[in-house]
Design an enzyme around this catalytic site. Sequence first.
Site, PDB file in Angstrom:
ATOM      1  N   LYS A   3      10.966 -18.442  -9.304  1.00  0.00           N
ATOM      2  CA  LYS A   3      11.452 -18.869 -10.090  1.00  0.00           C
ATOM      3  C   LYS A   3      11.058 -17.877 -11.496  1.00  0.00           C
ATOM      4  O   LYS A   3      10.048 -17.978 -12.345  1.00  0.00           O
ATOM      5  CB  LYS A   3      11.071 -20.543 -11.022  1.00  0.00           C
ATOM      6  CG  LYS A   3      12.239 -21.158 -12.466  1.00  0.00           C
ATOM      7  CD  LYS A   3      12.140 -22.483 -12.705  1.00  0.00           C
ATOM      8  CE  LYS A   3      13.116 -23.214 -12.690  1.00  0.00           C
ATOM      9  NZ  LYS A   3      12.771 -24.691 -13.366  1.00  0.00           N
ATOM     10  N   SER A  57      16.576 -27.734 -13.037  1.00  0.00           N
ATOM     11  CA  SER A  57      17.038 -25.938 -13.515  1.00  0.00           C
ATOM     12  C   SER A  57      16.816 -25.327 -12.274  1.00  0.00           C
ATOM     13  O   SER A  57      16.904 -24.339 -12.569  1.00  0.00           O
ATOM     14  CB  SER A  57      16.126 -26.552 -14.382  1.00  0.00           C
ATOM     15  OG  SER A  57      14.904 -26.167 -13.824  1.00  0.00           O
ATOM     16  N   SER A  60      13.798 -31.355 -11.485  1.00  0.00           N
ATOM     17  CA  SER A  60      13.560 -29.797 -11.602  1.00  0.00           C
ATOM     18  C   SER A  60      14.140 -29.151 -10.593  1.00  0.00           C
ATOM     19  O   SER A  60      14.121 -27.549  -9.552  1.00  0.00           O
ATOM     20  CB  SER A  60      13.886 -28.813 -12.961  1.00  0.00           C
ATOM     21  OG  SER A  60      14.451 -28.634 -13.915  1.00  0.00           O
TER      22      SER A  60
END
EC number: 6.3.5.7
Lengths: 96, 482
Positions: free
Chosen positions: B75, B150, B174
């Site tokens: 990420k 997210s 997330s």
Amino acid sequence: MTRISEDQVRHVAHLARLAVTDEEVHTFTEQLDAIITFAEQLNELDTSNVLPTSHVLNMKNVLRKDESAPGLDREDVLKNAPDQQDGQIRVPSIIE
Amino acid sequence: MSIFDHKLKEIQSMIEKKEVSVPDLVDESFKRIAAVDGDVKAFITLDEENARKKAEVAQSSGKASILSGIPIGVKDNIVTKGIRTTAASQILHNFDPIYDATVVNKLREAGTITIGKLNMDEFAMGSSTENSSFQKTRNPWNLDHVPGGSSGGSAASVAAGEVPFSLGSDTGGSIRQPASFCGVVGMKPTYGRVSRFGLIAFASSLDQIGPITRNVEDNAHLLEAIVGVDPQDTTSANVPGEHFAASLTGDIKGLRIAVPKEYLGEGVTEEVKQSVLAALKVLEGLGATWEEVSLPHSKYGVATYYLLASSEASSNLARFDGIRYGYRAEGAENLIDLYKKTRAEGFGDEVKRRIMLGTFALSSGYYDAYYKKAQQVRTLIKKDFEDVLENYDVIIGPTTPTPAFKIGEIIDDPLTMYANDILTIPVNLAGVPGISVPCGFAENGLPLGLQIIGHHFDEKTVYRVAHAYEQATDFHKEKPEL
């Protein structure tokens, strides 16, 4: 009743160091008002004898030995600076 | 069939038998990315040249661990030395980290090969990955739908077969929510289990890094590799590392499951409820028992979370000021003006909204009414979990109230977007571990996720239950057609 005024939004934006347009002030006022109104549902709860959470685990006073260690390399640190001169980061004048 | 359809264990044995090489694995990743990422848009940055070089080195130097030579996506809020790290924000559009996050160091030691950096909501603020300032990631199961957020890029890349696994971060859901939306396995470990050093901070009391994989066993292996106390993160907990993968016995006889009535209540769609009830039947069949319980304060989770997370964010994001790194605005007259212009131009709308909310909640005259009140309610929410877990091994419910929604459907309505995380947020507030595993499909063909929540530092039991369920079902074997 509105919870937050446009003047307050301008004040908060200044505290947060965010430049805002008149249009943004208007939008933020509406949106923050809705979110704060929503958040006020917490007032349904009596928390007068409840301690605030400071940490979710039973962890306190994390200490380490006070020993010196090499820091980051100056050249590395300056690599990402948008403006620099003579090995230092340059900013606009601070004193008028 | 792709090589990434195999479990890690199988891939390693294929490498040993020389049926496949490490460069083949890396090649498979880049080929798949070239074929589908134009549609899925999971990656912000690729590191192809380095990854291919590392693959050659790994092939000749041999095996270091079960993760050796396996491609991974990271990420883009986890810093990687030498690979641009943006947190999907224009304020960091050119940021070139000068050190690696602790998790990245640990993975390097384990031998994984970083393929690239994955899209996300800007600074991890969002539930759809629509708040990325670079691109909108699309759900591999249906490109008109969001992948969740997210960690939308992390979940979509695994679901699309671009990488066998990825790292995400979870502040209010997330990792678990996008894993649920994309039909993959996502674990949010106990707060403090994984070092946050090098994770670009959003809400420090809630953030936790965790793995996203195609199956539970691989997830356990990946978590094993990244846990541990870290002198660089004083909130990382000094608890022994555990062999999570070794705990996957398939045996859950006598397991006591709590099912909160709030998790099958208002706002949760009928098909989501039915999928959870069907999953409970499967677990009963394996010898577990379940009872309905109550987490009475869970309905206050969303409000509590938005006050606390935004307050912490307003403080954490103060560092982005255009001085030491990142974007700097042109034409500022003085220093304050420079800060204001840089931040106004560098941050997106949702980030600004949360900085404003947090600054307000912490400002003089409002602190007690909002921030302190929310910290008190957090105590009540945490106690709900402690009370229930006193008598049960795990808590089970859905991960999300609905399957993935359409791109653009709720982006203009912050409160509806926030409500998406109603079932995941309380877990972060309490600091306990939670996993999402595939548990079926909605009528429209989109995946659904089952959330399994455990005691602090008892990821072992969470994994054992998730694995037993997975072995008894076939949902994780389904793949999207791309």
